[in-house]
Write a protein that holds these residues in place. Structure first.
Motif: not given
Length: 236
Positions: A36-38, A43-44, A69-70, A140-142
């Protein structure tokens, strides 16, 4: 075995703790390589080892940003008893800590003797002008407003070297120890795992982890819940 290791910690002149993701799972932060880890899901369609790489930062920085971020920020997480007990020993001058964790929980626990071997997610900067950036702004932004430079956290990505200062401090901490305690890590990531090669002859090496690890000549090993182990240590 629990009692004997705890006695070793209490009697050592200087303990160096080496910790990994298993310490922070007790604070609700997922580890990396468990089911259940990262790293459990792509991702994509891309593996996390690429998404957390220097190559991704250069070639597709928006993907690295989205993934970090996510999936990696848990600002509401709090230090647990493992962080707290290690911090107590470190701040008493009896111990040092080298951690692979980038979540900042050891510093939040007040530890003044911690080397963050792989950096800290909450220490962000602009790659163009090198200026520090508040992590809230990174959420908020990269992009950095003044120059539209790409912001990144000061963590070690795949393909990057360990910061020289962190490496030197880690080697010094290992050399200073008469007891090394490895906690909550598979101990398969280098150069972190290679640090034990700098220990002095006669330095004892113990492990507190959910499963045995490949750490060479181990003096003692507690296989079980690290939180339970340190909770008992706190009561002594």
């Amino acid at each position: 075995m629990t009692t004997s290791i705890q006695t070793m910690i209490q009697n050592a002149e200087h303990v160096t703790f080496m910790t990994g993701a298993g310490v922070s799972t007790a604070s609700g932060i997922p580890d990396y390589r468990s089911k259940d880890g990262l790293y459990a899901d792509k991702f994509h369609g891309l593996p996390p080892e690429y998404l957390l790489s220097h190559d991704c930062l250069v070639q597709q920085p928006e993907l690295l940003y989205a993934f970090v971020k996510d999936n990696m920020y848990f600002p509401d997480a709090k230090p647990n008893v493992i962080h707290e007990q290690i911090a107590k020993l470190c701040n008493a001058g009896r111990a040092s800590l080298i951690t692979q964790n980038v979540d900042g929980l050891d510093r939040q626990a007040g530890n003044q003797q911690v080397v963050e071997f792989h950096g800290n997610l909450y220490d962000c900067y602009c790659t163009s002008d090198q200026q520090s950036v508040d992590w809230h702004d990174y959420m908020k932004s990269m992009y950095h407003d003044p120059d539209h430079g790409v912001i990144r956290p000061r963590i070690v990505l795949y393909g990057e070297g360990i910061a020289e200062k962190a490496l030197q401090q880690s080697v010094q901490a290992v050399e200073a120890a008469d007891l090394i305690v490895i906690v909550g890590t598979s101990f398969k990531v280098y150069p972190f795992a290679g640090l034990i090669n700098y220990r002095r002859p006669g330095t004892q090496l113990v492990v507190v982890n959910n499963e045995p690890i490949p750490a060479g000549s181990v003096t003692a090993q507690y296989t079980g819940d690290a939180k339970a182990f340190f909770s008992e240590l706190a009561g002594k």
